[in-house]
Every structure is written in structure tokens, then in C-alpha cells.
Design an enzyme around this catalytic site. Structure first.
Site, PDB file in Angstrom:
ATOM      1  N   ALA A 108       2.450   9.696   0.210  1.00 55.83           N
ATOM      2  CA  ALA A 108       3.573  10.256   1.291  1.00 55.83           C
ATOM      3  C   ALA A 108       3.901  11.660   1.586  1.00 55.83           C
ATOM      4  CB  ALA A 108       4.406   9.168   1.406  1.00 55.83           C
ATOM      5  N   GLY A 109       4.031  12.050   2.698  1.00 57.29           N
ATOM      6  CA  GLY A 109       4.700  13.278   2.939  1.00 57.29           C
ATOM      7  C   GLY A 109       3.640  14.475   2.838  1.00 57.29           C
ATOM      8  N   ASN A 146      -3.213  10.552   4.249  1.00 60.11           N
ATOM      9  CA  ASN A 146      -3.481   9.768   5.541  1.00 60.11           C
ATOM     10  C   ASN A 146      -3.200  10.724   6.708  1.00 60.11           C
ATOM     11  OD1 ASN A 146      -3.544   6.417   6.891  1.00 60.11           O
ATOM     12  ND2 ASN A 146      -4.427   8.084   7.585  1.00 60.11           N
ATOM     13  N   THR A 147      -2.124  10.833   7.166  1.00 58.23           N
ATOM     14  CA  THR A 147      -1.687  11.555   8.634  1.00 58.23           C
ATOM     15  C   THR A 147      -2.161  13.093   8.362  1.00 58.23           C
ATOM     16  OG1 THR A 147       0.286  10.184   8.546  1.00 58.23           O
ATOM     17  CG2 THR A 147       0.044  11.872  10.000  1.00 58.23           C
ATOM     18  N   GLY A 201       4.471  10.123   6.843  1.00 63.18           N
ATOM     19  CA  GLY A 201       4.131  10.912   8.060  1.00 63.18           C
ATOM     20  C   GLY A 201       4.786  12.472   8.447  1.00 63.18           C
ATOM     21  N   LYS A 203      -0.837  -1.877  -2.828  1.00 64.92           N
ATOM     22  CA  LYS A 203       0.046  -0.725  -2.666  1.00 64.92           C
ATOM     23  C   LYS A 203       1.118  -1.468  -2.206  1.00 64.92           C
ATOM     24  CE  LYS A 203       1.187   3.358  -0.005  1.00 64.92           C
ATOM     25  NZ  LYS A 203       0.870   3.770   1.046  1.00 64.92           N
TER      26      LYS A 203
END
Lengths: 65, 256
Positions: free
Chosen positions: B183-184, B205-206, B156, B95
Site C-alpha cells: 500500500a501507498g 496495484n494503483t 491508493g 491477505k
């Protein structure tokens, strides 16, 4: 001689990358290495000489996103 | 979905960072149904085996790993990190992140294309973290990327899909390219929308790791991704500007 390992300045005896890993007790860990910003494969560490002021990076698996 | 000749059942990729404990991470991965988790590389301390314990945990999960080049701000740094990751994780998947700006973690698209070209020539299977820009996407494909990972919002932030129009356009422009929104994404509804737009998968993830109950949130994301996938395949209705009664008007009684 002084080298920079993972951002820390150290005084070491080793003259090759493989000897350096042994000297600093990295031998039995899962790591990948870079010398002065260039990747050094595991099978080339023995033949890779290090010199004063070299920058060595020793990286290991870590959590990531 | 199929990425680089690998068939995946799950459309949810999961990051492994920021979990409260290894046990929570393990259970979250299990509940998410993910077949691919992202991992990274960081400095090891002399005499410690911090990386080994994490790597052992991941290896027991029976999932594929997608190493990242997170935190790399230059082409050289990203390329070296990718090579180190390939040796440690024994995979040619990477990645690719080349960060161009620290506050937004916006990809450096120029460096990204350059690094992607070097790495694909070196035999890597590159998953580029990019924007929704069509021209950049075209360049990434032309240098050998077979997957694209456009951002939903800055890493994040949990803001969801900042530019649905741009993402819809990107999807329409390259209908046959596997695309993963990365992301996001902050809530399962964001992930569902990405899949409804026709994206093949999302990487989270987050939003999972920082939830009050990461394991329950992992399950919620799995359900959202499944719902979005089914909705896209079912061909959602077109939006209209004006109201149209769903109850038949014909035959309505004159009750004035």
C-alpha cells in the site's frame, strides 16, 4: 417469502440455499455463499434452510488490490 | 524469497484492480514478472457470470492468487470473507485487511490480531496488512502469522514510504520474517527504496493500474524491485552528515 440477497429484497420460493441459487440462476456460476453473515460451504447448501428476512450473500471472484 | 514454504523468484506482488481492460491487466502481469496477484470477492448478479470471466482470465496467467478481505471493517466480516475466498480460489493464503478508519484505510490493528488468530487456527496462511508498529507485529507473529505486510502509506495515495525510520526499525527488529511493503507505493523509486531497506517484496496495484501506460509501468516496477534487491545484497554505504571527498586529496597540485 421475502429475503435479502446481496442487499436487495426479493420474493422467493426456495427454502434451501441450493434451491435459492437454482431459482435465481446462480447454478453455473463460481460463487461462495454466506447466510446471515456466516459462511456456508458449497457442500452444505442443500441442507441449509432459509427463512423469511434472512440475509444471503452470493460472492464471486473480482479484481482486488 | 520464501513465504509459507513457497519459494518465489519475483519480489513484486501485483494487484488486479483498476486496469483499463482485461488485456492490459494480462500484459501488465506478464511484464511485471509477478508470480502472485491479489484478487477479491464481490457480489455476483443473478444470471450473470462476471466473476467467472475474471477468474478464467487469472487462471490462464499461471500465477498464484492472494485473495484479500478488502473493505472489511470487522473481525467477523473479514473471517467470513476469508472462508468464502478459500472455497472459491482454492488457496489457504489470505491477505487479511481489517480496516479501522475510512479516510486513511488505516488497519484496525486490534481487530487484525483477533482475526489473524482465528484464521491461523482455522488453517489459513495469513498475510496481515498492518502498520509498522513493532508491538502489533510481535502480536501478529505470536498468533501464527509468518509474513507481515506493513503499509508504506495509506492505500491508493502513492505517497511512498511515509515512515522510513519505522520501516527500517521493523525490518531490523524481525530480521528473519518475510515482509512485504503493501500500500501507498506510487513510483518505482519507492519500491526500490523498500527493497534497499531489506524488505523482501512489495505489493503494487494503483501505481501500475492507473499509470498512463500500465504495461510499461509494470516493467519499470519489476526493474526497480530487481535494482533494490541487488543494492540491498551489495550492502549500501552508510550515510554521513559531513562531506568526504571521493577524489584523493593527497598529491593535489599547489595551483594558487
Amino acid at each position: 417469502m421475502k429475503i435479502h440477497l446481496n442487499g436487495q429484497t426479493l420474493d422467493v420460493q426456495a427454502r434451501t440455499l441450493s434451491d435459492l441459487l437454482a431459482e435465481l440462476e446462480f447454478e453455473n456460476t463460481v460463487v461462495a455463499t454466506a447466510l446471515n453473515g456466516n459462511f456456508v460451504p458449497a457442500n452444505e447448501r442443500r441442507a441449509t434452510h432459509i427463512a423469511a428476512e434472512d440475509r444471503v450473500e452470493v460472492l464471486t471472484p473480482m479484481q482486488g488490490g | 524469497m520464501r513465504v509459507y514454504d513457497v519459494q518465489l523468484q519475483s519480489r513484486l506482488f501485483l494487484g488486479t484492480a483498476q486496469y483499463p481492460s482485461p488485456a492490459v491487466l494480462r500484459e501488465a502481469v506478464k511484464q511485471s514478472g509477478s508470480e502472485v496477484v491479489t484478487v477479491s470477492l464481490r457480489r455476483e448478479s443473478a444470471g450473470k457470470q462476471l466473476g467467472q470471466s475474471f477468474w478464467s482470465l487469472i487462471q490462464k496467467m499461471n500465477v498464484r492468487v492472494l485473495p484479500n478481505t478488502a473493505g472489511c471493517h470487522s473481525v467477523g466480516e473479514a473471517v467470513t470473507t476469508a472462508h468464502m475466498a478459500r472455497e472459491i480460489f482454492q488457496t489457504d493464503w489470505i491477505k487479511l485487511e481489517v480496516i479501522g478508519e475510512s479516510d486513511t484505510l488505516c488497519p484496525d490493528i486490534f481487530g487484525l490480531v483477533e482475526a489473524a488468530k482465528i484464521l491461523t487456527n482455522d488453517g489459513f496462511k495469513v498475510f496481515p496488512y498492518t502498520t509498522e508498529d513493532l508491538v502489533v507485529a510481535d502480536r501478529l507473529l505470536s498468533v501464527g502469522c509468518e509474513v507481515l505486510m506493513p503499509w508504506g502509506a495509506p492505500i491508493g495515495t502513492g505517497r511512498g514510504l511515509n515512515n522510513p525510520y519505522g520501516l527500517r526499525t521493523l525490518r531490523a527488529h524481525f530480521p528473519d520474517v518475510p515482509m512485504i511493503v503493501d500500500a501507498g507505493i506510487g513510483a518505482p523509486s519507492h519500491a526500490c527504496l523498500a527493497l534497499e531497506l531489506g524488505y523482501d517484496a512489495v505489493l503494487i496495484n494503483t501505481a501500475v493500474a492507473s499509470a498512463g501506460d500500465p504495461v510499461a509501468m509494470a516493467r519499470a516496477f519489476a526493474m526497480a524491485v530487481e535494482a533494490g534487491t541487488k543494492a540491498y545484497k551489495a550492502d549500501p554505504m552508510e550515510q554521513r552528515d559531513m562531506a568526504v571527498p571521493s577524489t584523493p586529496v593527497l598529491g593535489k597540485g599547489d595551483l594558487l
